[in-house]
Design an enzyme around this catalytic site. Structure first.
Site, short mmCIF file in Angstrom:
data_model
loop_
_atom_site.label_atom_id
_atom_site.label_comp_id
_atom_site.label_asym_id
_atom_site.label_seq_id
_atom_site.Cartn_x
_atom_site.Cartn_y
_atom_site.Cartn_z
N SER A 125 -101.23 3.25 -14.04
CA SER A 125 -101.84 1.93 -13.84
C SER A 125 -103.11 1.77 -14.67
O SER A 125 -103.85 2.74 -14.91
CB SER A 125 -102.18 1.79 -12.35
OG SER A 125 -103.17 0.82 -12.14
N TYR A 143 -106.31 4.17 -4.76
CA TYR A 143 -105.06 3.87 -5.48
C TYR A 143 -105.16 4.39 -6.92
O TYR A 143 -104.27 5.11 -7.38
CB TYR A 143 -104.81 2.35 -5.48
CG TYR A 143 -103.71 1.95 -6.44
CD1 TYR A 143 -102.40 2.30 -6.19
CD2 TYR A 143 -104.00 1.25 -7.62
CE1 TYR A 143 -101.39 1.96 -7.09
CE2 TYR A 143 -103.00 0.91 -8.51
CZ TYR A 143 -101.69 1.26 -8.24
OH TYR A 143 -100.68 0.93 -9.13
#
Ligand code: NAD
Length: 332
Positions: free
Chosen positions: A127, A152
């Site tokens: 990501s 995350y």
């Protein structure tokens, strides 16, 4: 070829699996159908996949190590596209263990499958959030690693590091793909575009964090899928293994960005929504959220150099495709 696509009932996994089936591949799709967001949407994606030739579904949790081990033993996968994960920056502040389970144990379980049963190429989702707050823009995948500012992001960076160590130790060819804010039809209800359109249709204001002063490298789903599939076809080779022998037993490891390659201000994104809906949208300006970054912007030159592919869809076109899908799916 034989593909395993994890997270196949998810937004990106659904599109990737559908494209692979259309190209004539055999696809095993795995998902635990968790309830992080509307499971009916996951089931609706899955129903579409199950109608395609070559698609087979396995409902399983990646943390079930014996089951994943058996799947790899039976599957003999040429390619694994690992997309299953617990997503969401803000949710990671509330449910941290969901991230260590799906994103760390889950990643490890896929790597172990590759280690014990072999895999021609493991492509996995990382990501843009791994870049954190430092570094110049556009972000380069070959720059020194940033410092993630959410769990995350930290869990996705951990996945990259685990992939590196497994490539190095066991010569598993891996490629990590850092996706930049993906949007499009069948998108995620926890992400901005979905929430904005839902709120606008209910005549509610949309929440713009950092007083609206955010920019994102919004990347249309078809561009992500094209990048993933082109990369998957080209396993890396030629990196030194743990003995430093470049040719004898390569330990191939790569990282790429996949982003449109242009930061778009949130205001311009909202204007694209207004245009697609044909109505104005009320805004509510809010402070910056913890764990968020002000801007993302991908350097996609290495993706272009390796695959010849440059993401193509701009936000006006992409947002319109999402809105058309939303209105049809929810019969608005
Ligand atoms: P998604 O939530 O729609 O899909 C993920 C799927 O994985 C879900 O269907 C979920 O049920 C499944 N899953 C989660 N944990 C699992 C587990 N332990 N075992 C089995 N299945 C499990 O998310 P997405 O947007 O399709 O994201 C796909 C990948 O791309 C993820 O790795 C995500 O971190 C990454 N990513 C997405 C974006 C984006 O903008 N959508 C941006 C950057 C990175």
């Amino acid at each position: 070829m034989n593909y395993l696509v994890t997270g196949a009932a998810g937004f990106i996994g659904f599109h990737v699996a559908a494209r692979l089936c259309a190209a004539g591949h055999q696809v095993v799709g795995l998902d635990n159908l968790n309830h992080y967001y509307d499971v009916n949407l996951k089931r609706a994606r899955l129903a579409r996949l199950l109608a395609l030739p070559g698609f087979h579904f396995v409902e399983q949790d990646l943390c079930n190590l014996p089951a994943i081990n058996s799947l790899f033993a039976e599957g003999r996968f040429d390619r694994v596209i690992h997309l299953a994960a617990q997503g969401g920056v803000r949710h990671s502040l509330e449910q941290p263990f969901a991230y260590s389970e799906s994103n760390i144990t889950g990643m490890l379980s896929v790597l172990e499958g590759g280690r014990h049963h072999g895999v021609g190429h493991l492509v996995y989702a990382s990501s843009s959030s791994v870049y954190g707050l430092e570094g110049s823009l556009p972000s380069r995948a070959d720059a020194p690693a940033g410092h993630p500012v959410s769990l995350y992001a930290a869990s996705k960076r951990a996945g990259e590091l685990m992939a590196h160590s497994y490539s190095h130790l066991y010569a598993i060819p891996t490629t990590g793909l850092r996706f930049f804010t993906v949007y499009g039809p069948w998108g995620r209800p926890d992400m901005a575009l979905f929430k904005f359109v839902r709120a606008a249709l209910a005549d509610e204001p949309i929440d713009l964090y950092n007083q609206g002063e955010l920019a994102r490298d919004f990347t249309y789903i078809d561009d992500i899928v094209e990048g993933v599939l082109r990369i998957a076809e080209q396993p890396p080779e030629g990196c030194p293994n743990w003995r430093g022998e470049a040719d004898a037993s390569p330990a191939p490891y790569r990282l790429y960005n996949i982003g449109h390659g242009e930061p778009v201000r949130l205001e311009a994104f909202v204007e694209a929504i207004e245009q697609a809906l044909g109505r104005p949208v009320r805004r509510r300006l809010l402070p910056m959220q913890p764990g968020d970054v002000a801007a993302t912007w991908a350097d996609s030159a290495p993706l272009l150099a390796t695959t010849g592919y440059r993401p193509q869809t701009g936000v006006r076109e992409g947002v319109k495709a999402f809105v058309d899908w939303y209105l049809a799916y929810y019969r608005v």
